[in-house]
Write a protein that holds these residues in place. Sequence first.
Motif, PDB file in Angstrom:
ATOM      1  N   UNK A 110      31.163 -48.267  39.257  1.00  0.00           N
ATOM      2  CA  UNK A 110      31.573 -47.055  39.960  1.00  0.00           C
ATOM      3  C   UNK A 110      31.927 -47.425  41.399  1.00  0.00           C
ATOM      4  N   UNK A 111      33.021 -46.861  41.900  1.00  0.00           N
ATOM      5  CA  UNK A 111      33.495 -47.170  43.248  1.00  0.00           C
ATOM      6  C   UNK A 111      34.542 -48.271  43.256  1.00  0.00           C
ATOM      7  N   UNK A 112      34.875 -48.788  42.068  1.00  0.00           N
ATOM      8  CA  UNK A 112      35.887 -49.837  41.935  1.00  0.00           C
ATOM      9  C   UNK A 112      36.917 -49.425  40.894  1.00  0.00           C
ATOM     10  N   UNK A 171      37.600 -45.340  47.618  1.00  0.00           N
ATOM     11  CA  UNK A 171      36.786 -44.220  48.081  1.00  0.00           C
ATOM     12  C   UNK A 171      37.044 -43.010  47.192  1.00  0.00           C
ATOM     13  N   UNK A 172      36.078 -42.116  47.141  1.00  0.00           N
ATOM     14  CA  UNK A 172      36.267 -40.828  46.493  1.00  0.00           C
ATOM     15  C   UNK A 172      36.406 -39.805  47.607  1.00  0.00           C
ATOM     16  N   UNK A 173      37.521 -39.091  47.605  1.00  0.00           N
ATOM     17  CA  UNK A 173      37.836 -38.164  48.695  1.00  0.00           C
ATOM     18  C   UNK A 173      37.703 -36.721  48.240  1.00  0.00           C
ATOM     19  N   UNK A 174      37.513 -35.863  49.202  1.00  0.00           N
ATOM     20  CA  UNK A 174      37.568 -34.420  48.978  1.00  0.00           C
ATOM     21  C   UNK A 174      38.613 -33.867  49.933  1.00  0.00           C
TER      22      UNK A 174
END
Length: 144
Positions: free
Chosen positions: A54-56, A118-121
Amino acid sequence: MLIPVINRSHHPLPAYQTAHAAGMDVRANLTEPVTLKPLQRALIPTGLYMEIPVGYEVQVRPRSGLAYKHGIGIVNSPGTIDADYRGELKVLLVNLSAEDFIVQDGERIAQLVVARHETAEWQPVAELTETERGTGGYGSTGSR
């Protein structure tokens, strides 16, 4: 970084070809050669299944030698393999040349790059901060 992988092909795992390479070459896993006619595309299996942290993501990119010598690219380049995908890695090749191209079993068909993301909002706002570029689009930088 260790990435769990199942190799159902009879080829070696993807590998870096030089000490400072960013991408690992991945091979076709075929029971018979696949002929790509000009402008034809095909999903080429690799026999690989992976568990990406996760994160990749794993980016699937064209090999420069195939692109230069034979006009072979990847339709959705770079392709992304997400951390939650558990199916077989297949490479969507396209023949951009005027000649047929035959994909052979074991041929190095793409390269894989492991990349952090990155996971963005989204944050809705009424306006954005000003910049020197502003709304200048395609070809606008350096043209003043």
